[in-house]
Motif scaffolding. Sequence first.
Motif, PDB file in Angstrom:
ATOM      1  N   HIS A   4       0.797  -1.222   0.000  1.00 11.70           N
ATOM      2  CA  HIS A   4       0.000   0.000   0.000  1.00 11.70           C
ATOM      3  C   HIS A   4       0.826   1.266   0.000  1.00 11.70           C
ATOM      4  O   HIS A   4       0.354   2.302  -0.474  1.00 11.70           O
ATOM      5  CB  HIS A   4      -0.949   0.007   1.197  1.00 11.70           C
ATOM      6  N   PHE A   5       2.027   1.216   0.525  1.00 12.22           N
ATOM      7  CA  PHE A   5       2.830   2.432   0.574  1.00 12.22           C
ATOM      8  C   PHE A   5       3.900   2.480  -0.520  1.00 12.22           C
ATOM      9  O   PHE A   5       4.194   3.537  -1.054  1.00 12.22           O
ATOM     10  CB  PHE A   5       3.470   2.610   1.955  1.00 12.22           C
ATOM     11  N   LEU A   6       4.478   1.340  -0.865  1.00  7.50           N
ATOM     12  CA  LEU A   6       5.562   1.328  -1.845  1.00  7.50           C
ATOM     13  C   LEU A   6       5.074   1.194  -3.287  1.00  7.50           C
ATOM     14  O   LEU A   6       5.596   1.854  -4.187  1.00  7.50           O
ATOM     15  CB  LEU A   6       6.551   0.204  -1.529  1.00  7.50           C
ATOM     16  N   LEU A   7       4.092   0.321  -3.524  1.00 10.53           N
ATOM     17  CA  LEU A   7       3.616   0.092  -4.887  1.00 10.53           C
ATOM     18  C   LEU A   7       3.128   1.365  -5.579  1.00 10.53           C
ATOM     19  O   LEU A   7       3.542   1.639  -6.711  1.00 10.53           O
ATOM     20  CB  LEU A   7       2.527  -0.985  -4.905  1.00 10.53           C
ATOM     21  N   PRO A   8       2.281   2.180  -4.952  1.00 12.51           N
ATOM     22  CA  PRO A   8       1.836   3.396  -5.639  1.00 12.51           C
ATOM     23  C   PRO A   8       2.989   4.337  -5.996  1.00 12.51           C
ATOM     24  O   PRO A   8       2.991   4.948  -7.069  1.00 12.51           O
ATOM     25  CB  PRO A   8       0.885   4.061  -4.634  1.00 12.51           C
ATOM     26  N   ARG A   9       3.982   4.430  -5.133  1.00 14.06           N
ATOM     27  CA  ARG A   9       5.143   5.285  -5.439  1.00 14.06           C
ATOM     28  C   ARG A   9       5.946   4.722  -6.601  1.00 14.06           C
ATOM     29  O   ARG A   9       6.433   5.460  -7.444  1.00 14.06           O
ATOM     30  CB  ARG A   9       6.026   5.415  -4.206  1.00 14.06           C
ATOM     31  N   ARG A  10       6.094   3.406  -6.627  1.00 18.05           N
ATOM     32  CA  ARG A  10       6.836   2.787  -7.727  1.00 18.05           C
ATOM     33  C   ARG A  10       6.071   2.911  -9.048  1.00 18.05           C
ATOM     34  O   ARG A  10       6.679   3.057 -10.100  1.00 18.05           O
ATOM     35  CB  ARG A  10       7.135   1.335  -7.407  1.00 18.05           C
ATOM     36  N   LEU A  11       4.758   2.829  -8.992  1.00 18.46           N
ATOM     37  CA  LEU A  11       3.957   3.034 -10.200  1.00 18.46           C
ATOM     38  C   LEU A  11       4.181   4.431 -10.754  1.00 18.46           C
ATOM     39  O   LEU A  11       4.296   4.625 -11.965  1.00 18.46           O
ATOM     40  CB  LEU A  11       2.467   2.847  -9.902  1.00 18.46           C
ATOM     41  N   GLU A  12       4.228   5.393  -9.860  1.00 17.32           N
ATOM     42  CA  GLU A  12       4.438   6.775 -10.275  1.00 17.32           C
ATOM     43  C   GLU A  12       5.822   6.945 -10.920  1.00 17.32           C
ATOM     44  O   GLU A  12       5.949   7.588 -11.952  1.00 17.32           O
ATOM     45  CB  GLU A  12       4.299   7.696  -9.055  1.00 17.32           C
ATOM     46  N   LYS A  13       6.832   6.338 -10.321  1.00 19.44           N
ATOM     47  CA  LYS A  13       8.194   6.431 -10.865  1.00 19.44           C
ATOM     48  C   LYS A  13       8.336   5.674 -12.183  1.00 19.44           C
ATOM     49  O   LYS A  13       9.113   6.058 -13.043  1.00 19.44           O
ATOM     50  CB  LYS A  13       9.203   5.902  -9.853  1.00 19.44           C
ATOM     51  N   ALA A  14       7.580   4.584 -12.339  1.00 18.38           N
ATOM     52  CA  ALA A  14       7.677   3.770 -13.548  1.00 18.38           C
ATOM     53  C   ALA A  14       7.071   4.476 -14.757  1.00 18.38           C
ATOM     54  O   ALA A  14       7.350   4.123 -15.892  1.00 18.38           O
ATOM     55  CB  ALA A  14       6.991   2.427 -13.336  1.00 18.38           C
ATOM     56  N   ASP A  15       6.237   5.465 -14.521  1.00 21.07           N
ATOM     57  CA  ASP A  15       5.606   6.245 -15.584  1.00 21.07           C
ATOM     58  C   ASP A  15       4.891   5.348 -16.598  1.00 21.07           C
ATOM     59  O   ASP A  15       5.115   5.434 -17.800  1.00 21.07           O
ATOM     60  CB  ASP A  15       6.640   7.142 -16.267  1.00 21.07           C
ATOM     61  N   LEU A  16       4.033   4.459 -16.082  1.00 16.29           N
ATOM     62  CA  LEU A  16       3.255   3.568 -16.936  1.00 16.29           C
ATOM     63  C   LEU A  16       2.193   4.349 -17.695  1.00 16.29           C
ATOM     64  O   LEU A  16       1.637   5.319 -17.189  1.00 16.29           O
ATOM     65  CB  LEU A  16       2.569   2.502 -16.083  1.00 16.29           C
ATOM     66  N   ASN A  17       1.908   3.905 -18.888  1.00 12.62           N
ATOM     67  CA  ASN A  17       0.832   4.515 -19.662  1.00 12.62           C
ATOM     68  C   ASN A  17      -0.484   3.826 -19.326  1.00 12.62           C
ATOM     69  O   ASN A  17      -0.497   2.651 -18.980  1.00 12.62           O
ATOM     70  CB  ASN A  17       1.108   4.396 -21.159  1.00 12.62           C
ATOM     71  N   LEU A  18      -1.557   4.557 -19.472  1.00 13.06           N
ATOM     72  CA  LEU A  18      -2.883   3.992 -19.258  1.00 13.06           C
ATOM     73  C   LEU A  18      -3.358   3.328 -20.548  1.00 13.06           C
ATOM     74  O   LEU A  18      -3.035   3.779 -21.640  1.00 13.06           O
ATOM     75  CB  LEU A  18      -3.869   5.084 -18.847  1.00 13.06           C
ATOM     76  N   PHE A  19      -4.115   2.271 -20.410  1.00 11.80           N
ATOM     77  CA  PHE A  19      -4.680   1.556 -21.553  1.00 11.80           C
ATOM     78  C   PHE A  19      -6.119   2.038 -21.718  1.00 11.80           C
ATOM     79  O   PHE A  19      -7.037   1.508 -21.101  1.00 11.80           O
ATOM     80  CB  PHE A  19      -4.600   0.050 -21.302  1.00 11.80           C
ATOM     81  N   PHE A  20      -6.301   3.059 -22.544  1.00 10.24           N
ATOM     82  CA  PHE A  20      -7.609   3.680 -22.680  1.00 10.24           C
ATOM     83  C   PHE A  20      -8.622   2.799 -23.408  1.00 10.24           C
ATOM     84  O   PHE A  20      -9.812   3.043 -23.350  1.00 10.24           O
ATOM     85  CB  PHE A  20      -7.484   5.030 -23.388  1.00 10.24           C
TER      86      PHE A  20
END
Length: 180
Positions: A4-20
């Motif tokens: 809950h604390f690390l995954l969201p930060r890593r997602l932000e750093k990974a700069d993943l694109n959204l699949f619209f």
Amino acid sequence: MGVHFLLPRRLEKADLNLFFYDPRNMGGFAPIGQLLKRAYYVYTGGLLAYFFFIYIPIIFSGVIDSTYEVGTSTTVFFSVAWLMGVVSIGYSMWKVHTLMAGKKERRLKELEDDLRDVIENPYDIRNSTVADEGKRKEIVRQLDHVRGMKEYPTTFTMWSQILISVILPQVLNMTIQIAG
């Protein structure tokens, strides 16, 4: 808690694109929402198991011969632990929501800019003309996909389950304290 604390930060750093084009309209983040929910359930399940381990002698005091008593520190511990669980799931949901909302907003702005580029005099509706109707239709189609995406991979069912798992343990804690 790490999820809950690390995954969201890593997602932000990974700069993943959204699949619209995600058929679920969740930007491809539904598995992340499920992971966050399940991690919270594991935490809650462990806390409930410990809760019953501590309170079994009190719950079955008529059946089990025990003089075991639970003090205020135990009640405070469980209240703080429940609060930590609520904060962790709330933080992770907020963080993923803001990440998705920001990416969605940037993509909408890009598409709006593209739309203005294919329209001559875009701010004068009476005198505007579409330079490329095919391109305009494609941009409008893309806009519909982007607007239709939910900004956090949750459903009403997921919110209901999380709400129940937040309230139920604290109700148990208070009930046993009042009865005890």
